[in-house]
Design an enzyme around this catalytic site. Structure first.
Site, PDB file in Angstrom:
ATOM      1  N   GLY A 592      27.457  67.488  34.376  1.00 51.64           N
ATOM      2  CA  GLY A 592      27.272  67.451  35.679  1.00 51.64           C
ATOM      3  C   GLY A 592      27.938  68.794  36.435  1.00 51.64           C
ATOM      4  N   ASP A 708      27.359  63.022  47.945  1.00 46.41           N
ATOM      5  CA  ASP A 708      26.324  63.483  47.014  1.00 46.41           C
ATOM      6  C   ASP A 708      25.606  62.402  46.439  1.00 46.41           C
ATOM      7  OD1 ASP A 708      24.823  65.460  45.351  1.00 46.41           O
ATOM      8  OD2 ASP A 708      26.425  65.919  44.080  1.00 46.41           O
TER       9      ASP A 708
END
Ligand SMILES: *[C@@H]1O[C@H](CO)[C@@H](O)[C@H](O)[C@H]1NC(C)=O
Ligand SMILES: *[C@@H]1O[C@H](CO)[C@@H](O)[C@H](O)[C@H]1NC(C)=O
Ligand SMILES: *[C@@H]1O[C@H](CO)[C@@H](O)[C@H](O)[C@H]1NC(C)=O
Ligand SMILES: *[C@@H]1O[C@H](CO)[C@@H](O)[C@H](O)[C@H]1NC(C)=O
Ligand SMILES: *[C@@H]1O[C@H](CO)[C@@H](O)[C@H](O)[C@H]1NC(C)=O
Ligand SMILES: *[C@@H]1O[C@H](CO)[C@@H](O)[C@H](O)[C@H]1NC(C)=O
Ligand SMILES: *[C@@H]1O[C@H](CO)[C@@H](O)[C@H](O)[C@H]1NC(C)=O
Ligand SMILES: *[C@@H]1O[C@H](CO)[C@@H](O)[C@H](O)[C@H]1NC(C)=O
Length: 911
Positions: A592, A708
């Site tokens: 990520g 996010d």
């Protein structure tokens, strides 16, 4: 057959005498009630005989005002006891009641006023009522002997509610009674705003009712005569009657109206004062007769001439509530109930409720600041007139405060002036919680003890004045340093026992040596200039990251949830532990923006270990502090942080392992292990994710903004239950890492709230926007930004298809039409509301959860599965009674979509 309602939304109040208390066999539960008799003596607590409602004195809810009693001769009716006293507020511009409530619950809030010439002036006043920081309405007493009542259905966002009376220069404000009733939380749900009472009628009845006929103490009025209508009635056996969540009383339902001319429609209409006002309508139906076999009653309902609900046949011994899911406005609003061709009987309607939307825009002062001030007020016994919200509205902000107001953000306190306020004691550490403080003036008091070091940690502080107290010890060197560098103006004169660090011994002898650290010399001025330049430069450079700083101030406290992961006693792991847990970083399960994720095992339990790139993380202390906060956040729909590693440069986060990866893998179908998600799976995942987000926003105080939300941050466990991940991580990363700034603070392209470009701020409504985008992905399985040349955004793509009205073109074609059409339309509608360009038009997460659950319920009715709240792996299916509350959307195509009147400009098409 049109009838016009009274244009005023003030209730006529003759009911206070004629209200029928009902056949009280035993007192109904009043657990959700708060009934306050304003102006009654402090220890008063009584049961009003007519209604059986328990009233208490207002003494514990307000600190100001004086009690008064109405003059009986001025009124020509006998009112209930709670109307006989008043509290009036001759002093101060704003006086507030503070009532403890349950945050997030739905309340019916009612304020009552009966002037009755209590002050002997015979001059009925006019004044404003504020609900929290927002103006609710103006009380304009026209008639001394007629009570005025106002009512609103509102979901408070704090643990207490301020009801404030504001003197606008037209007489002394007063109030007779305040009543709060807790409603069921999935009723009276709006897209935004609160619902102000407009009308509530028991049609076909000559009586009016309230508690305890109505368990929620709603007032139901007789409509009275209408020449086009015929009253019909029958008795309803309460014990065999099937209620729904709105619980209109059986007595109210036992009467109805029907057109006199059996072939004519039954029309209800009104003309709003202002055509932009939005209304919500709730109609209650029940068939009061047992219809013979050869008789049918079926009708359509139109709203301003357009189909609203079709083929309604009210049920016997059961209830249909048909309600607005979004507001309606216009010059005239008209509902028409028209008998269908098959029907042998004319339409009926038993009761109707009409509400007007009030959108409260003003935001409350930042909760951390309010708590700090409340503590300061009580520690020092501040005697100033500090009531209601400290900063808002601006006109009534507290004396001695300055606040910053930026757009829709919570106001912050930037200056606190308690000079000459007879403060005594030490400088209270709570002051350190006023993070945005720029000026602090505590001069001319009796403060003693040391100048605390925490003052140097208030980053924005530019001015401290502690003159003329009795402070002792030495001034913390950090403060002295800041002052010398020109960042801080520090005044500490007239504190005979105070000295600059390291000079304390000499000081005692030389009383004249008063330390004033204001920069005055030319040389100092030069330093100041340089310092100012440096500060501005830093500010410019750091601008996007102010967000990160803001977030850090908050200490989230979240409501308790079951912590199924208590098995991990240990939370802090060394690097060598991590090497062992991950079997020397053997298996990579993801990558990520924050680093690589490895599979690990603690004992036999699989975990996901996210190693953060060493340079990117904040320092040791901050990392530790943030992680400990995140470890306290627990919810079934949030991935749990079970431990962390903070060993020199090695920083890692250990999460529960999510066996089925992320949502995007499954939607894209690209991975061989991905599962094909059917419509029900998708809706469950949407509900799960929404619940997780709702918890971050409403279960945590202050709310956590995710920043996010995207489909790769929605993870699935072995049962395909969805959990949000990566929340709160933005706080761990430092300010200067350019690369992380863009991914962390500014979300992910395609999911990022367009309003961010204007406001430079991400709010909880930005998360709603991102969630809307995820929902569109769930519905369509399309990429967020198309890989074609135009790089069409998913919102644009769906928007263009909505106009065609073809749901099959929108929903993932791999579903091959195997889904409920209404459910799909509704999901699309929810998603499009979430991505509204204007953040204030995006629904609250609570609303989204409710709507998504309904969407799931609709799909389950089709697949003959049952309750949306019962997960598929639980044991007993429960019958979900969808029939009792119908929304007009149960028709084939949602009205808003069918009419072609969708307001395209309201949608976030431009990206
Ligand atoms: C008022 O009295 C009732 C009955 O005696 C009691 O249940 C209730 O707790 C009292 N309320 C308050 C606020 O004292
Ligand atoms: C309301 O709650 C606050 C904080 O929990 C408490 O201090 C106060 O006594 C409560 N007020 C009343 C009237 O119950
Ligand atoms: C006030 O209202 C009462 C009825 O409630 C009415 O009898 C009276 O005439 C009204 N007074 C004025 C001044 O309008
Ligand atoms: C209400 O009153 C009207 C006349 O005042 C009467 O005709 C009608 O029957 C009454 N309705 C009910 C339900 O009692
Ligand atoms: C009854 O209503 C129908 C349809 O609105 C109308 O055509 C008819 O003239 C009405 N009859 C009477 C007697 O008013
Ligand atoms: C319905 O049936 C009853 C007898 O069972 C009869 O009296 C009545 O006229 C019928 N009504 C209609 C509308 O057919
Ligand atoms: C009622 O709605 C149905 C279904 O949309 C429609 O077929 C019918 O024509 C409508 N009837 C009237 C009287 O508008
Ligand atoms: C100020 O503080 C000193 C030292 O703690 C103490 O002796 C003195 O009495 C204080 N003066 C006043 C006016 O409180």
């Amino acid at each position: 057959m049109a009838l016009k309602y009274l244009p005023s939304y003030t209730m006529s109040m003759s009911f206070l005498v004629v209200f029928l208390g009902g056949l009280r066999v035993q007192a109904q539960d009043q657990s959700g009630f708060i009934s306050i008799d304003c102006g009654a003596p402090a220890d008063v607590n009584y049961t009003e005989p007519k209604t059986g409602i328990n009233y208490i004195s207002d003494a514990n809810f307000v600190n100001t005002g004086v009690s008064g009693t109405i003059i009986p001769e001025t009124i020509n009716t006998v009112y209930q006891r709670q109307m006989m006293n008043v509290r009036s507020f001759p002093e101060g511009k704003r006086n507030c009641y503070r009532i403890n409530i349950t945050r997030g619950s739905t309340y019916l809030i009612r304020t009552n006023f009966l002037y009755g010439n209590y002050d002997g002036l015979n001059r009925a006043p006019q004044f404003d009522i504020h609900l929290g920081v927002n103006r609710w309405y103006t009380v304009n007493i026209g008639n001394a002997s007629t009570p005025q009542v106002n009512e609103i259905i509102h979901v408070p966002s704090l643990d207490y509610l301020h009801i404030c009376l504001v003197d606008t220069g037209h007489g002394t404000p007063f109030i007779s009674a305040i009543e709060l009733r807790t409603l069921k939380s999935d009723t009276y749900v709006t897209q935004f705003g609160s619902l102000e009472y407009h009308n509530r009628w028991d049609l076909g009845s000559n009586n009016s009712y309230r508690y305890d006929v109505d368990v929620y103490d709603r007032f139901w009025y007789s409509y009275g005569d209408n020449k086009d209508w015929k009253q019909i009635s029958a008795s309803i056996a309460a014990d065999s009657f099937d209620q729904n969540h709105y619980k209109p009383p059986e007595i109210v339902l036992s009467t109805a109206v029907t057109p006199v001319n059996a072939t004519a429609p039954l029309v209800i209409s009104w003309e709003p004062q202002n055509p932009t006002e939005l209304y919500y309508v709730y109609m209650h139906f029940t068939e009061i007769e047992v219809l013979p076999k050869n008789q049918t009653r079926e009708f359509n309902i139109t709203q301003n001439g357009k189909p609203w609900y079709q083929n309604l046949s009210p049920m016997h011994q059961s209830i249909n509530t048909i309600y607005s899911r979004s507001g309606i406005n216009g010059e005239k609003i008209e509902y028409s109930l028209e008998k269908t061709k098959n029907s042998s009987l004319p339409p009926i309607i038993n009761a109707i409720e009409i509400y007007k939307v009030i959108n409260f825009h003003q935001t409350d002062t930042h909760q951390g600041d309010v708590d700090a001030l409340t503590t300061i007020k009580s520690v020092y016994g501040v005697t100033r007139d500090w009531q209601g919200d400290p900063c808002a509205p601006v006109a009534y902000s507290w004396d001695g405060l300055n606040c910053s107001y930026r757009g829709t953000e919570n106001p912050r306190i930037t200056s606190l002036n308690l000079s000459s306020s007879e403060l005594s004691g030490t400088i209270d550490p709570t002051i350190a919680n006023l993070i945005m403080l720029e000026k602090l003036d505590l001069s001319n008091n009796n403060l003693y003890g040391e100048v605390p070091d925490f003052l140097s940690r208030l980053q924005h502080l530019k001015m401290i004045n502690l003159e003329n107290n009795n402070l002792t010890g030495s001034i913390p060197s950090a403060l002295v340093q800041k002052s010398k560098e020109g960042f801080l103006s520090l005044s500490v004169g007239q504190n005979p026992y105070l000295c600059e660090s390291g000079q304390c011994n000499e000081k005692r002898k030389n009383k004249k040596n008063i330390v004033t650290l204001l920069l005055a010399s030319v040389c100092g001025g030069l330093i100041l200039l340089v310092a100012v330049a440096a500060v501005s430069w830093t500010l410019i450079k750091r601008k996007p990251n102010d967000l990160t700083v803001d977030q850090r101030e908050m200490t989230p406290q979240c409501t308790e949830q079951d912590d199924s992961l208590h098995q991990f006693k240990k939370q802090l792991y060394s690097y060598s532990d991590v090497v062992r847990i991950t079997n020397n970083f053997n298996t990579i399960v993801g990558k990520g923006g924050f680093g690589t994720v490895y599979l690990g095992y603690i004992g036999d339990t699989p975990v996901a270990v996210k190693m953060l790139s060493p340079s990117s993380v904040r320092g040791y202390q901050q990392f530790q502090a943030e992680v400990k906060l995140l470890m306290r956040v627990h919810h079934t729909n949030l991935t749990s942080l079970v431990g962390y590693c903070n060993d020199r440069d090695y920083k890692g986060l250990i999460y529960e392992y999510m066996a089925n990866g992320d949502l995007q893998e499954h939607l894209s179908g690209k991975h061989n292990k991905s599962k094909f998600l059917n419509w029900e799976d998708r809706l469950r995942i949407a509900v799960d994710a929404a619940l997780g987000l709702e918890y971050l926003q409403t279960g945590c105080k202050p709310p956590i903004i995710h920043r996010d939300v995207k489909s790769t941050n929605i993870l699935l466990d072995e049962k395909f239950q969805a959990k949000l991940s990566d929340f709160g991580l933005s706080k761990i990363f430092p300010i200067d890492e350019e690369t992380h700034v863009s991914t962390v603070v500014a979300g992910t392209p395609g999911y990022l709230d367009p309003d961010y470009y204007i406001s430079n701020r991400l709010t909880h409504k930005s998360d709603v926007y991102s969630f809307g985008v995820v929902l569109l992905e769930i519905i369509t399985s399309q990429p967020v930004i198309a890989r074609n040349e135009e790089r069409t955004h998913i919102i644009q793509w769906v928007g263009s298809l909505i106009a065609n009205g073809d749901i099959n073109a929108i929903v993932d074609s791999r579903l091959e039409g195997d889904f409920d059409i209404n459910s799909a339309w509704k999901a699309v509608e929810i998603a499009m509301a979430c991505v509204s360009l204007n953040p204030s038009e995006r629904p609250m997460m609570r609303m989204i959860v409710t709507e998504l659950k309904e969407t799931l319920a609709t799909e389950l009715t089709r697949t003959k599965l049952i309750d949306p709240d019962i997960r598929r792996d639980s044991v007993e299916p429960v019958t979900f009674n969808l029939d009792t509350e119908l929304t007009p959307l149960a028709s084939i195509v949602p009205p808003e979509l069918a009419t072609g009147h969708m307001n395209m400009s309201k949608m976030g098409y431009t990206l």
